[in-house]
Design an enzyme around this catalytic site. Sequence first.
Site, PDB file in Angstrom:
ATOM      1  N   SER A  32       7.215   7.827 -12.032  1.00  0.00           N
ATOM      2  CA  SER A  32       6.825   9.563 -11.018  1.00  0.00           C
ATOM      3  C   SER A  32       8.695   9.858 -10.481  1.00  0.00           C
ATOM      4  CB  SER A  32       5.573   9.885 -10.599  1.00  0.00           C
ATOM      5  OG  SER A  32       6.037   8.440  -9.226  1.00  0.00           O
ATOM      6  N   LYS A  42      -0.741   5.582  -5.852  1.00  0.00           N
ATOM      7  CA  LYS A  42      -2.075   5.074  -6.381  1.00  0.00           C
ATOM      8  C   LYS A  42      -2.242   6.590  -6.538  1.00  0.00           C
ATOM      9  CE  LYS A  42      -3.022   1.675  -3.680  1.00  0.00           C
ATOM     10  NZ  LYS A  42      -2.066   1.794  -2.384  1.00  0.00           N
ATOM     11  N   THR A  93      -6.270   0.359  12.147  1.00  0.00           N
ATOM     12  CA  THR A  93      -6.109   1.966  11.946  1.00  0.00           C
ATOM     13  C   THR A  93      -7.490   2.295  12.416  1.00  0.00           C
ATOM     14  OG1 THR A  93      -8.341   1.685   9.886  1.00  0.00           O
ATOM     15  CG2 THR A  93      -5.274   2.201  10.115  1.00  0.00           C
ATOM     16  N   GLY A 131       0.831  -1.219  -0.254  1.00  0.00           N
ATOM     17  CA  GLY A 131       0.085  -0.135   0.051  1.00  0.00           C
ATOM     18  C   GLY A 131       0.670   1.495   0.113  1.00  0.00           C
ATOM     19  N   ASP A 132      -0.305   2.226   0.016  1.00  0.00           N
ATOM     20  CA  ASP A 132       0.681   3.664   0.232  1.00  0.00           C
ATOM     21  C   ASP A 132       1.874   3.816  -1.034  1.00  0.00           C
ATOM     22  OD1 ASP A 132      -0.141   4.156   1.988  1.00  0.00           O
ATOM     23  OD2 ASP A 132       0.946   3.129   3.673  1.00  0.00           O
ATOM     24  N   HIS A 164      -4.867   8.351  -0.121  1.00  0.00           N
ATOM     25  CA  HIS A 164      -4.749   8.410  -1.098  1.00  0.00           C
ATOM     26  C   HIS A 164      -4.109   9.955  -0.694  1.00  0.00           C
ATOM     27  CE1 HIS A 164      -5.273   5.307  -3.654  1.00  0.00           C
ATOM     28  NE2 HIS A 164      -6.512   5.604  -3.670  1.00  0.00           N
ATOM     29  N   THR A 165      -2.881  10.797  -1.403  1.00  0.00           N
ATOM     30  CA  THR A 165      -2.715  12.065  -1.000  1.00  0.00           C
ATOM     31  C   THR A 165      -3.427  12.339  -2.411  1.00  0.00           C
ATOM     32  OG1 THR A 165      -1.500  11.724   0.866  1.00  0.00           O
ATOM     33  CG2 THR A 165      -1.995  13.687  -0.244  1.00  0.00           C
TER      34      THR A 165
HETATM   35  P1  GDP Z   1      -1.407   5.448  -2.041  1.00  0.00           P
HETATM   36  O1  GDP Z   1      -2.010   5.877  -0.700  1.00  0.00           O
HETATM   37  O2  GDP Z   1      -0.660   4.542  -2.824  1.00  0.00           O
HETATM   38  O3  GDP Z   1      -2.396   6.239  -2.781  1.00  0.00           O
HETATM   39  O4  GDP Z   1      -0.488   6.218  -1.612  1.00  0.00           O
HETATM   40  P2  GDP Z   1      -0.219   7.498  -0.535  1.00  0.00           P
HETATM   41  O5  GDP Z   1      -0.575   8.459  -0.685  1.00  0.00           O
HETATM   42  O6  GDP Z   1      -0.338   6.913   1.092  1.00  0.00           O
HETATM   43  O7  GDP Z   1       1.172   8.137  -0.482  1.00  0.00           O
HETATM   44  C1  GDP Z   1       2.159   7.763  -1.817  1.00  0.00           C
HETATM   45  C2  GDP Z   1       3.068   9.669  -1.474  1.00  0.00           C
HETATM   46  O8  GDP Z   1       3.179  10.107  -1.621  1.00  0.00           O
HETATM   47  C3  GDP Z   1       2.187  11.219  -1.606  1.00  0.00           C
HETATM   48  O9  GDP Z   1       2.008  11.534  -0.281  1.00  0.00           O
HETATM   49  C4  GDP Z   1       2.489  11.656  -2.560  1.00  0.00           C
HETATM   50  O10 GDP Z   1       1.925  12.671  -3.339  1.00  0.00           O
HETATM   51  C5  GDP Z   1       3.986  10.907  -2.935  1.00  0.00           C
HETATM   52  N1  GDP Z   1       4.023  10.728  -4.349  1.00  0.00           N
HETATM   53  C6  GDP Z   1       3.216  10.057  -5.421  1.00  0.00           C
HETATM   54  N2  GDP Z   1       4.102   9.961  -6.485  1.00  0.00           N
HETATM   55  C7  GDP Z   1       5.563  10.339  -5.628  1.00  0.00           C
HETATM   56  C8  GDP Z   1       6.241  10.356  -6.880  1.00  0.00           C
HETATM   57  O11 GDP Z   1       6.632  10.243  -7.784  1.00  0.00           O
HETATM   58  N3  GDP Z   1       7.610  11.140  -5.850  1.00  0.00           N
HETATM   59  C9  GDP Z   1       7.527  12.183  -4.773  1.00  0.00           C
HETATM   60  N4  GDP Z   1       8.835  12.484  -4.260  1.00  0.00           N
HETATM   61  N5  GDP Z   1       6.119  12.157  -4.294  1.00  0.00           N
HETATM   62  C10 GDP Z   1       5.196  11.654  -3.981  1.00  0.00           C
HETATM   63 MG    MG Z   2      -2.411   5.885   1.178  1.00  0.00          MG
END
Ligand code: GDP
Ligand code: MG
Length: 426
Positions: free
Chosen positions: A414, A15, A132, A11-12, A40-41
Amino acid sequence: MLTSICGINWGDEGKGRMVDLLSRDFDVVCRYQGGNNAGHTVINDKGRFILNLLPSGILREDVVNVMGPGMVIDLKHLCGEIQKLREGGIAVSPENLKISDKAIITMPYNVLQDIMEEDRLTKATGKPYGSTRRGIAPVYADKYMKKAFRMGELLNTELLYKRLPDIVEWKNMTIKAYGFNPVTVEEMVAYFEEYGKPLAKYVTDTGVYLNNANAQGKNIMFEAQLGALRDIDYGIVPYTSSSSTIAAYAPIGAGVPNLKLSNSIGIMKAYSSCVGAGPFTCEYFGDKAEKLRDLGGEYGAATGRPRRVGPFDVVASRYGIRCQGADEIALTKLDVLDSYEEIEICTHYTLNGKVIDEFPFTDVLDECKPVFEKVKGWNCDLSHCRTVDDLPKEALDYIRLLEKLCGCKISYVSVGAERDAYIKMR
Ligand code: GDP
Ligand code: MG
């Protein structure tokens, strides 16, 4: 076209940002499992948004978003999430949000149950599941006990309130056994009135909607929360979510078991991160961990918890790719490794001197030791790269090596959190 976007790791993986990026080619984005346990952020021109329940397509004006029957929905949390988006200038209406009448409602007592059980486990064994504490496991248990409420019931609360007293009585048997105060029918009615009624207008048969959309040739995307290793069947049980995070479940969880996926895109991180307890063989500790955690900003989107980190794990990722039936990969956060002279990769595990290269059963996993190999880093800033030609040789070598080791093509990479900070590889 029906495409699933799913996590290859724990995860994280990023996505949210990938769905946000790829959703411009899609007319519909569906969530098909899980609840507000993951986050998701997404960062775009309107700001920074954390989505726990809503599909990421909600941030694009012309995308219709579906929350499928496979989901569990905390009504209060969803009301709050919609409210925050509105404050950020994002429109949410029954036109762009459709919630399945068959989706399950997470009740306040499910959240209480989650907390009671994690606390009991901590006291009794010192080893909580790392939940969580948002009620997800208890509400999925209620679903399979056929004691849960469904979103469609919000359309006829008279019937719902007839069913409520017996379920409250049944649930209180559990709550009292933990030594907590029982909940009341009145509290639950108040909950439905305050947070359920405003959501009723979004409730519909998402199966009908999606079949029609498909017949009209619309492009439909299925968006998973969490990764393969958190799947209830295939993940590191019991340190998993309580739902199916697997791409093959997407049509079922979205409301269209009759439709078949056209392709599966796996989101895979250039290194590893894992939130909460459980075996994490490639884990870094001490300074090494702190450096990578800080570079990657590895703190949970839903909880703010520091995530455990490690180098890219070939064994776990190859297994994740197989579970997701991934046809192609989007590799995320490559820029996080910019400052390393040398980059480690966990190529395999060992157990009593034996090489382990197929992801083992959870109990065995605990005993495995990681084997790290080093490759040359690029040691420069990738954040401005937008084409393959912009990439330094070492970065391209790293991408090609992961492709070879994992046996799956990498189509996107990315290099930053912003919407346009990515490279299309082919
Ligand atoms: P998800 O749960 O898979 O959607 O992922 P999260 O949002 O929990 O964690 C991914 C984090 O990495 C977020 O804070 C994104 O803004 C950040 N992020 C995503 N892609 C990139 C990237 O290519 N480079 C960097 N430095 N940060 C990224
Ligand atoms: Mg996440």
